[in-house]
Design a protein around this motif. Structure first.
Motif, PDB file in Angstrom:
ATOM      1  N   VAL A   1     -40.011  32.805  -4.162  1.00 13.57           N
ATOM      2  CA  VAL A   1     -40.638  32.258  -2.950  1.00 13.57           C
ATOM      3  C   VAL A   1     -40.254  30.792  -2.836  1.00 13.57           C
ATOM      4  O   VAL A   1     -40.450  30.013  -3.768  1.00 13.57           O
ATOM      5  CB  VAL A   1     -42.171  32.392  -3.007  1.00 13.57           C
ATOM      6  N   PHE A   2     -39.680  30.454  -1.711  1.00 14.95           N
ATOM      7  CA  PHE A   2     -39.335  29.064  -1.475  1.00 14.95           C
ATOM      8  C   PHE A   2     -40.554  28.316  -0.966  1.00 14.95           C
ATOM      9  O   PHE A   2     -41.522  28.897  -0.481  1.00 14.95           O
ATOM     10  CB  PHE A   2     -38.201  28.972  -0.445  1.00 14.95           C
ATOM     11  N   GLY A   3     -40.520  26.988  -1.050  1.00 15.18           N
ATOM     12  CA  GLY A   3     -41.629  26.176  -0.579  1.00 15.18           C
ATOM     13  C   GLY A   3     -41.579  25.976   0.919  1.00 15.18           C
ATOM     14  O   GLY A   3     -40.926  26.716   1.661  1.00 15.18           O
ATOM     15  N   ASN A   4     -42.285  24.956   1.382  1.00 14.97           N
ATOM     16  CA  ASN A   4     -42.321  24.674   2.803  1.00 14.97           C
ATOM     17  C   ASN A   4     -40.961  24.152   3.282  1.00 14.97           C
ATOM     18  O   ASN A   4     -40.374  23.283   2.652  1.00 14.97           O
ATOM     19  CB  ASN A   4     -43.392  23.623   3.116  1.00 14.97           C
ATOM     20  N   PRO A   5     -40.474  24.648   4.424  1.00  9.68           N
ATOM     21  CA  PRO A   5     -39.230  24.113   4.978  1.00  9.68           C
ATOM     22  C   PRO A   5     -39.391  22.638   5.340  1.00  9.68           C
ATOM     23  O   PRO A   5     -40.444  22.217   5.824  1.00  9.68           O
ATOM     24  CB  PRO A   5     -38.999  24.970   6.224  1.00  9.68           C
ATOM     25  N   VAL A   6     -38.350  21.869   5.097  1.00  8.40           N
ATOM     26  CA  VAL A   6     -38.391  20.425   5.349  1.00  8.40           C
ATOM     27  C   VAL A   6     -37.192  20.038   6.204  1.00  8.40           C
ATOM     28  O   VAL A   6     -36.065  20.485   5.962  1.00  8.40           O
ATOM     29  CB  VAL A   6     -38.363  19.633   4.026  1.00  8.40           C
ATOM     30  N   ARG A   7     -37.458  19.207   7.184  1.00 11.08           N
ATOM     31  CA  ARG A   7     -36.386  18.621   7.983  1.00 11.08           C
ATOM     32  C   ARG A   7     -36.386  17.121   7.709  1.00 11.08           C
ATOM     33  O   ARG A   7     -37.405  16.450   7.884  1.00 11.08           O
ATOM     34  CB  ARG A   7     -36.615  18.892   9.474  1.00 11.08           C
ATOM     35  N   ALA A   8     -35.251  16.609   7.259  1.00  4.70           N
ATOM     36  CA  ALA A   8     -35.180  15.204   6.868  1.00  4.70           C
ATOM     37  C   ALA A   8     -34.113  14.485   7.691  1.00  4.70           C
ATOM     38  O   ALA A   8     -33.007  14.999   7.894  1.00  4.70           O
ATOM     39  CB  ALA A   8     -34.859  15.080   5.381  1.00  4.70           C
ATOM     40  N   ARG A   9     -34.459  13.299   8.151  1.00  3.83           N
ATOM     41  CA  ARG A   9     -33.505  12.425   8.833  1.00  3.83           C
ATOM     42  C   ARG A   9     -33.454  11.111   8.061  1.00  3.83           C
ATOM     43  O   ARG A   9     -34.493  10.510   7.766  1.00  3.83           O
ATOM     44  CB  ARG A   9     -33.938  12.179  10.283  1.00  3.83           C
ATOM     45  N   THR A  10     -32.258  10.684   7.713  1.00  2.29           N
ATOM     46  CA  THR A  10     -32.108   9.470   6.909  1.00  2.29           C
ATOM     47  C   THR A  10     -31.091   8.534   7.559  1.00  2.29           C
ATOM     48  O   THR A  10     -30.234   8.969   8.344  1.00  2.29           O
ATOM     49  CB  THR A  10     -31.641   9.792   5.481  1.00  2.29           C
ATOM     50  N   ALA A  11     -31.201   7.275   7.203  1.00  2.37           N
ATOM     51  CA  ALA A  11     -30.257   6.264   7.679  1.00  2.37           C
ATOM     52  C   ALA A  11     -29.947   5.313   6.532  1.00  2.37           C
ATOM     53  O   ALA A  11     -30.856   4.895   5.807  1.00  2.37           O
ATOM     54  CB  ALA A  11     -30.839   5.500   8.869  1.00  2.37           C
ATOM     55  N   ASN A  12     -28.675   4.994   6.372  1.00  2.25           N
ATOM     56  CA  ASN A  12     -28.231   4.064   5.331  1.00  2.25           C
ATOM     57  C   ASN A  12     -27.390   2.957   5.961  1.00  2.25           C
ATOM     58  O   ASN A  12     -26.600   3.216   6.876  1.00  2.25           O
ATOM     59  CB  ASN A  12     -27.373   4.775   4.279  1.00  2.25           C
ATOM     60  N   ARG A  13     -27.586   1.762   5.471  1.00  2.12           N
ATOM     61  CA  ARG A  13     -26.732   0.660   5.906  1.00  2.12           C
ATOM     62  C   ARG A  13     -26.500  -0.260   4.726  1.00  2.12           C
ATOM     63  O   ARG A  13     -27.444  -0.636   4.022  1.00  2.12           O
ATOM     64  CB  ARG A  13     -27.391  -0.125   7.039  1.00  2.12           C
ATOM     65  N   SER A  14     -25.257  -0.616   4.485  1.00  9.39           N
ATOM     66  CA  SER A  14     -24.934  -1.517   3.385  1.00  9.39           C
ATOM     67  C   SER A  14     -23.954  -2.566   3.887  1.00  9.39           C
ATOM     68  O   SER A  14     -22.961  -2.236   4.543  1.00  9.39           O
ATOM     69  CB  SER A  14     -24.323  -0.737   2.209  1.00  9.39           C
ATOM     70  N   PHE A  15     -24.244  -3.828   3.577  1.00  6.59           N
ATOM     71  CA  PHE A  15     -23.388  -4.939   3.996  1.00  6.59           C
ATOM     72  C   PHE A  15     -23.133  -5.835   2.794  1.00  6.59           C
ATOM     73  O   PHE A  15     -24.057  -6.165   2.048  1.00  6.59           O
ATOM     74  CB  PHE A  15     -24.059  -5.741   5.111  1.00  6.59           C
ATOM     75  N   ASP A  16     -21.875  -6.195   2.605  1.00  2.00           N
ATOM     76  CA  ASP A  16     -21.530  -7.048   1.475  1.00  2.00           C
ATOM     77  C   ASP A  16     -20.480  -8.062   1.920  1.00  2.00           C
ATOM     78  O   ASP A  16     -19.484  -7.702   2.565  1.00  2.00           O
ATOM     79  CB  ASP A  16     -20.980  -6.200   0.317  1.00  2.00           C
ATOM     80  N   ALA A  17     -20.707  -9.324   1.593  1.00  2.00           N
ATOM     81  CA  ALA A  17     -19.748 -10.390   1.906  1.00  2.00           C
ATOM     82  C   ALA A  17     -19.568 -11.265   0.670  1.00  2.00           C
ATOM     83  O   ALA A  17     -20.543 -11.600  -0.004  1.00  2.00           O
ATOM     84  CB  ALA A  17     -20.243 -11.223   3.085  1.00  2.00           C
ATOM     85  N   GLN A  18     -18.311 -11.605   0.391  1.00  2.00           N
ATOM     86  CA  GLN A  18     -18.011 -12.431  -0.780  1.00  2.00           C
ATOM     87  C   GLN A  18     -17.036 -13.551  -0.406  1.00  2.00           C
ATOM     88  O   GLN A  18     -16.148 -13.361   0.432  1.00  2.00           O
ATOM     89  CB  GLN A  18     -17.384 -11.592  -1.896  1.00  2.00           C
ATOM     90  N   LEU A  19     -17.244 -14.665  -1.031  1.00  2.00           N
ATOM     91  CA  LEU A  19     -16.345 -15.803  -0.917  1.00  2.00           C
ATOM     92  C   LEU A  19     -15.980 -16.220  -2.336  1.00  2.00           C
ATOM     93  O   LEU A  19     -16.862 -16.512  -3.143  1.00  2.00           O
ATOM     94  CB  LEU A  19     -17.022 -16.964  -0.180  1.00  2.00           C
ATOM     95  N   ARG A  20     -14.669 -16.236  -2.622  1.00  2.00           N
ATOM     96  CA  ARG A  20     -14.246 -16.468  -3.997  1.00  2.00           C
ATOM     97  C   ARG A  20     -13.127 -17.504  -4.035  1.00  2.00           C
ATOM     98  O   ARG A  20     -12.186 -17.456  -3.235  1.00  2.00           O
ATOM     99  CB  ARG A  20     -13.769 -15.154  -4.620  1.00  2.00           C
ATOM    100  N   LEU A  21     -13.241 -18.426  -4.972  1.00  2.00           N
ATOM    101  CA  LEU A  21     -12.260 -19.491  -5.173  1.00  2.00           C
ATOM    102  C   LEU A  21     -11.623 -19.315  -6.542  1.00  2.00           C
ATOM    103  O   LEU A  21     -12.326 -19.266  -7.554  1.00  2.00           O
ATOM    104  CB  LEU A  21     -12.937 -20.862  -5.070  1.00  2.00           C
ATOM    105  N   ASN A  22     -10.293 -19.212  -6.568  1.00  2.00           N
ATOM    106  CA  ASN A  22      -9.556 -19.045  -7.821  1.00  2.00           C
ATOM    107  C   ASN A  22      -8.731 -20.300  -8.111  1.00  2.00           C
ATOM    108  O   ASN A  22      -8.254 -20.961  -7.182  1.00  2.00           O
ATOM    109  CB  ASN A  22      -8.613 -17.840  -7.735  1.00  2.00           C
ATOM    110  N   GLY A  23      -8.543 -20.596  -9.388  1.00  2.00           N
ATOM    111  CA  GLY A  23      -7.752 -21.771  -9.727  1.00  2.00           C
ATOM    112  C   GLY A  23      -7.230 -21.754 -11.144  1.00  2.00           C
ATOM    113  O   GLY A  23      -7.732 -21.021 -12.004  1.00  2.00           O
TER     114      GLY A  23
END
Length: 380
Positions: A1-23
């Motif tokens: 016997v399965f449990g209660n049916p579920v309807r799921a709506r999801t949203a993902n957002r990922s933001f990444d910014a980098q500033l790098r100095l080499n020497g």
């Protein structure tokens, strides 16, 4: 016997910014190769779930009759959002002390802000009505260091230490404070030796890793919806690798890992302490070979083969004596043809014998069946 049916709506957002100095610069007889970086990372996760008010009908897996549809009219509902923002600064200095000695010093500072809101007024997911908010801001330092010794051009000895940080984003706790991030501490010793005119190499490494603040289900909440961050995992082992061009145009690589990974601390489920982690075999072997035709009518053709083996896995946590999963094995093959320097066709096949390769994270999962993938690459 399965449990209660579920309807799921999801949203993902990922933001990444980098500033790098080499020497590069010198201070007296010391040569420095440095970098300094800034990073801004922003992660958002939101969900909205509807849970039907009835359970799915019993299902005969040998003669299944599926429900014609699910109605979510009058369904229970819940929603929530999780967000983590990290502002970081990091740097590293690789110092050449002499032709034979090199050291590395570096580190990272993360100012981590987290916020988790849960709204479940009907108890659809947690089993009890709840509304909670967890938040917090805290700074973390992750150092790293290493040393390399080269007695000659073919031999290297090294030692390394480092810490890392992984935010426990989306881990729901009931304390009102944001869960601390997972932090890993690693020690490593190793050797690399080249031979046969540096066409072949042998590498061996010893490692010890401790993972703190591991999220586990809260035993006080049977739904498993909430977690507590008290666990610790520890692993140590040896990695060995041998590879290179043993014959003209024939390259091989053989690798072996001997690992012991276990639950070293669990304040909420003491019976798990000392158990092997799921998905962590004690022994893993990899072998691959590749031959390239560089002349004649077959010029541009590449043929390859691979074999993977992993020893028995634990099926449950805490481990159950005598209940383990069979070793995993996979045989692969590849074929590629380069029409010219820019255009290349590749054909790869995995798990040719269609091994089941069961895995477990508390529930059992069947591994990938025989798969074949083709690709056409063009470089310009």
């Amino acid at each position: 016997v399965f449990g209660n049916p579920v309807r799921a709506r999801t949203a993902n957002r990922s933001f990444d910014a980098q500033l790098r100095l080499n020497g590069r610069f010198d201070t007296g007889t010391l040569a420095h190769n440095v970098f300094l970086g800034l990073e801004h990372w922003d992660f958002y996760f939101g969900y909205n779930n509807d849970v039907a008010r009835y359970e799915a009908a019993p299902l005969n897996i040998f003669a299944p009759v599926y429900s014609p549809g699910v109605s979510y009219a009058g369904a229970y509902w819940s929603n929530g959002v999780a967000r983590a923002i990290s502002r970081s600064v990091y740097g590293q200095d690789l110092i050449d002390l002499s032709e034979n000695w090199r050291i590395l010093i570096g580190g990272r500072y993360d100012l981590l802000a987290q916020r988790e809101r849960v709204f479940d007024p009907l108890g659809a997911l947690t089993g009890e009505p709840t509304s909670s908010l967890s938040k917090g801001v805290k700074g973390y330092i992750s150092p790293r260091a290493g040393i390399l010794f080269r007695p000659n051009e073919e031999t290297q000895f090294f030692a390394a230490y480092g810490k890392s940080l992984i935010p426990n984003t989306g881990v729901r706790v009931q304390s009102g404070e944001a869960p601390p991030p997972q932090q890993d501490t690693q020690y490593e010793l190793g050797l690399r030796r080249e031979f046969l005119d540096r066409k072949m190499s042998f590498e061996v490494g010893l490692f010890d890793i401790t993972r703190d603040n591991v999220a586990i289900p809260n035993p006080a909440n049977p739904s498993g919806f909430y977690s507590v961050v008290t666990g610790q995992q520890h692993s140590h082992g040896v990695e060995v690798n041998l590879g290179g061009e043993i014959l003209p145009n024939l390259k091989i690589n053989a690798a072996a890992t001997f690992l012991h990974a276990l639950v070293s601390k669990d304040d909420n489920i003491p019976s798990q302490q000392g158990s092997d982690l799921l998905g962590a075999p004690r022994r893993v072997y990899n072998f691959s070979a590749n031959y390239t035709f560089d002349s004649g009518d077959l010029k541009g053709l590449e043929l390859g083969a691979s074999y993977y083996y992993a020893s028995r896995l634990e099926a449950t946590l805490p481990n159950t004596y005598g209940f383990t999963l069979a070793p995993q094995q996979m045989l692969g093959a590849s074929l590629a043809y380069s029409f010219n320097d820019n255009l290349k066709f590749e054909l790869n096949a995995a798990n040719l014998t269609n091994q089941s390769n069961w895995t477990s994270n508390g529930a059992l999962y069947h591994g990938e069946p025989t798969t074949v993938a083709a690709s056409l690459n063009y470089k310009y």
